[in-house]
Every structure is written in structure tokens, then in C-alpha cells.
Design an enzyme around this catalytic site. Sequence first.
Site, PDB file in Angstrom:
ATOM      1  N   MET A 152       6.653   5.324   5.162  1.00  0.00           N
ATOM      2  CA  MET A 152       7.050   4.607   6.378  1.00  0.00           C
ATOM      3  C   MET A 152       8.461   4.026   6.286  1.00  0.00           C
ATOM      4  SD  MET A 152       5.355   4.498   9.117  1.00  0.00           S
ATOM      5  CE  MET A 152       3.607   4.304   9.018  1.00  0.00           C
ATOM      6  N   ALA A 169       0.861  -1.185   0.000  1.00  0.00           N
ATOM      7  CA  ALA A 169       0.000   0.000   0.000  1.00  0.00           C
ATOM      8  C   ALA A 169       0.895   1.233   0.000  1.00  0.00           C
ATOM      9  CB  ALA A 169      -0.930   0.015   1.196  1.00  0.00           C
ATOM     10  N   PHE A 170       0.323   2.394  -0.320  1.00  0.00           N
ATOM     11  CA  PHE A 170       1.158   3.597  -0.447  1.00  0.00           C
ATOM     12  C   PHE A 170       1.815   3.985   0.864  1.00  0.00           C
ATOM     13  CE2 PHE A 170      -0.688   7.303   1.652  1.00  0.00           C
ATOM     14  CZ  PHE A 170      -1.968   6.878   1.961  1.00  0.00           C
ATOM     15  N   LYS A 171       1.320   3.463   1.967  1.00  0.00           N
ATOM     16  CA  LYS A 171       1.891   3.813   3.272  1.00  0.00           C
ATOM     17  C   LYS A 171       3.395   3.485   3.343  1.00  0.00           C
ATOM     18  CE  LYS A 171      -2.165   4.775   5.360  1.00  0.00           C
ATOM     19  NZ  LYS A 171      -3.256   4.453   4.447  1.00  0.00           N
ATOM     20  N   ASP A 172       3.854   2.488   2.580  1.00  0.00           N
ATOM     21  CA  ASP A 172       5.277   2.133   2.586  1.00  0.00           C
ATOM     22  C   ASP A 172       6.165   3.285   2.110  1.00  0.00           C
ATOM     23  OD1 ASP A 172       5.103  -0.574   3.466  1.00  0.00           O
ATOM     24  OD2 ASP A 172       4.544  -1.230   1.443  1.00  0.00           O
TER      25      ASP A 172
END
Length: 460
Positions: A115, A109-112
Site C-alpha cells: 500500500m 501488517a503486511f498490507k503496508d
Amino acid sequence: MEYISTRNKNLNFGFKDVFLRGLAPDGGLFIPKKIKTYNESELNDLSTMSYVELATEIISNFCSPEIEKNKLNKLINKSYKNFTTKNVIQIKKIGDINLVELYHGPTLAFKDVAMQVIGNMYDELKVFSEKKINIVVATSGDTGSAAISALNDRKNINVFVLHPHNKISNIQRKIMTTIGSSNIYNIAIKGTFDDCQKIVKDMFSENSFREKINMSAVNSINWARIVCQVVYYFYSSFKFQNKKINFSVPTGNFGDIYAGYVAKKMGLPIKKLIVATNENDILQRVINSGEYKPSKVKPSLSPSMDVQVSSNFERLLFDVLNKDDKKVSNLMSNLLSKGSFKLSSEEVNIIKKDFCAEKTSDKETLEIIKNFSDKYNFILDPHTATAVGAAKKIKDDSETLILSTAHPYKFLETIKMATLKEIKIPSQLSNTLDKKEKYDILENKISDVKSYILERINEN
Ligand SMILES: *Cc1c(COP(=O)(O)O)cnc(C)c1O
């Protein structure tokens, strides 16, 4: 770079403080005192850079002098090594739709994108070597696994991830509960994402508890996450040279789309930022009518957007209210005491200069996924589908880029329901999904979560 709180302009902080605290001590959000703007020739220079070079340029505006530019460059390079595409993101044209795929990192997901950088920033700022820290984070499904992947196996750190019990997809939960080692604790809260986020915020506001456990946050209110997300707005719009474009963004906590707004403030020629919501349409309502009124969270097929208290919206409010910190404070206390606040029509018009908003129902989401599959043999994840839906509802002849925020495999059940098709398991997951899951279920009570954390900390 100096930072202030949206609720008090006289509070001043440096990047390291902003990074570690996440939330300002008065409950407000951190924002930079001043934002760098690029002129046309500078933008031209930026447009020729690789993703890592561009990220270094943009992010260094916000974290110097605490992190030097050459160190930042190495750190970013390392952060994106395990992405499956060379330039971190991928831009694809499917039919008449431009997709910006942001999900090629380790947890899909784009959160990587933010993060992975944040994990390495903790090292660079030498946080762990000073004292053991405890990171507590609330997730609507994807932040948790991204944080675990970024912080796993680091010394002197524990990570506690709160997710809403039974309200995320099976694959989202499995990734989160199988990839962590002994310093990672998954907690399923019997409540919604808003409940999880409230517990984390309340623990933060309790100074004695925060200090006792040396607590840090990596939620989407963390300014460092926003900054990392600004980069892909630049990178993708450079591929559509000299055009003023729209971005359609699947929105929950208003972090990702707020990054687009920051990009625009920095001089990137963006026409409209389209806020795509599901049935949890608080943002669609505030942008179209001025009333900010959270209602009960309705579980949907795009669970990472099942948010009613859209925390990052406070940052936009600060600008809309002409940087009047007292006004922001007042609205936020109204929200607490009366359950809502209302913006004037002038204020709504200021928002509408940069934003518009559309809601996509679950039924429409399924239709869009099916349509794409039938027509182009291409599978969209349900969050991306809401952004496709929103873009189609906006009558506008400029080019629109759709942010594609997650890999469809994470929402297998929904894809099957829409298309009757199976999806191949992505390589990132081939070794994790059969492992035993590790999580505990707790009541929606801050006292229970606090005792849980204290017990675990004292064990090791
Ligand atoms: C987190 C998330 C969103 C929402 O992003 P915000 O920054 O919270 O607005 C959208 N789609 C997916 C897949 C997500 O994980």
C-alpha cells in the site's frame, strides 16, 4: 505490459488502467498477457540486491512503460523509508520455525508493503492532478489502515473505507479510525467482510456511479498490490540459497499467496505454497475436493482471514482452466446463480502441483501462541499462528518459510487470552491510540453507502 481480463482475453489494458480500475469492466480480474521468467543466472544476480533494488527490478516488469525504472526506484525507496527495519522485512529463526516478518510498516501488517508503494504510484501517474478521485475500499481489518496511512493528506482524493462492524479487533479499528485526516471516511457496515467487498464490487460494476464519482479501488484484487507482494517471496527465498522451499501463508482473499504463485511462475524455485486457513476454510475445501462453495462467514481469532469469497482465486482458475476465459465466466456465473461450482479431479490435480491447504481452528491457534510464548518467549499473532499450524500438518522435509503477516499487538485480547501476557505498544502506535475515533455505522445496503458517499463528496 499488456493486461487482459480473466473473463475476456480480447479486452486489452495498460498498467495505468489496471491500477486505477482494480476490477475489469466485465467483472473479471486483470492479469498480464505474459509474465517475465528469470533464468538461473538472472536469479543469481537478483539474489545479491537490496530489498529496494530487487523490488525495482521485479515491479518494473509490470508497470513499464507507464512508470520508468529510475522513477520507480525513487518511488519505492521513498515508500519504505518509514519502515522500522532497513530491508523492509525481517527473517527470523525461532526454534525450528523460519518466520518472514512482513509487518514492520506504519500500520503493523503486511498490507503496508504494497500500500505504501501504491500511494506513491497515484502521485507518479499524476492521477490526482487530473481530477478529484474517490477511493472506496473494503477491509477485513488491515487493508483499511494501510490505505489510510498511504493516502492520508493527499490533495484531490477522498478515501472511503468499509469494515465489518464489530468484526475486527479493537486495535485494528482504533488504528483505522484515529490516523485519518478530513479526506478519510470510515464506515462500519452491519455485516461481514464479504458484504463489504460485495458492496464495493457492485458499485464498481455500475458504470454510471463509478464514473460519476471518479471511483478507484485499492483492494487486494488490485494487480499492483499483488506485484509488490511478489518481491518478498524472492527476497526471503534468496536467504535460503539453492534450496527448494515451501511457503506457508495465512490466507483470506488469496492475494498474498497468489503473489507467491506469480513468483514461482517467474522462475523462483518454490516447492509448495501452503494455504493456511482458519475455520473459514473454503480454500482448503476447494483445493482438497474441488468444490468452491462459500458458506456463512464465521468470526474467528484471525479476523483478517474471515473471508468466504476469495476473489483472487479467479486468477488461479484462469490458469487451471488453461486460460479459457469462457469457462472462467461460466464458473463465475454458476457461483452467482447456484452458490457454488465444482472442479474436475484433473483440475484439482493441477492446483495440487503448486498448492496444498490446511485449516487451523481457533483452539489450535491459541495453543500454538501459548506454546511459542512458553518455549521461546516469542509472541506470534493469530494469523501467523494459523500458518505455523498448517506447516506442522504438512509432512514434508523441505525448509518451510512462514509468512508472518501482522504484529501481535493488533490482537492484544487474543494474545492475553492465550498467554496471560501483556505486550509492549509498538512505537508506530504511541501517538494514535488515545485519539478520538471517527467512524459512522451503516446498514448493509449499497444504496445507503452510495448516498453516504455522494453526500460527503458534495460537502467539500
Ligand atoms: C489480509 C491479511 C491476511 C490475508 O491475506 P490475503 O491476501 O487476503 O489472502 C492474512 N493476515 C493478515 C494479518 C492480513 O491482514
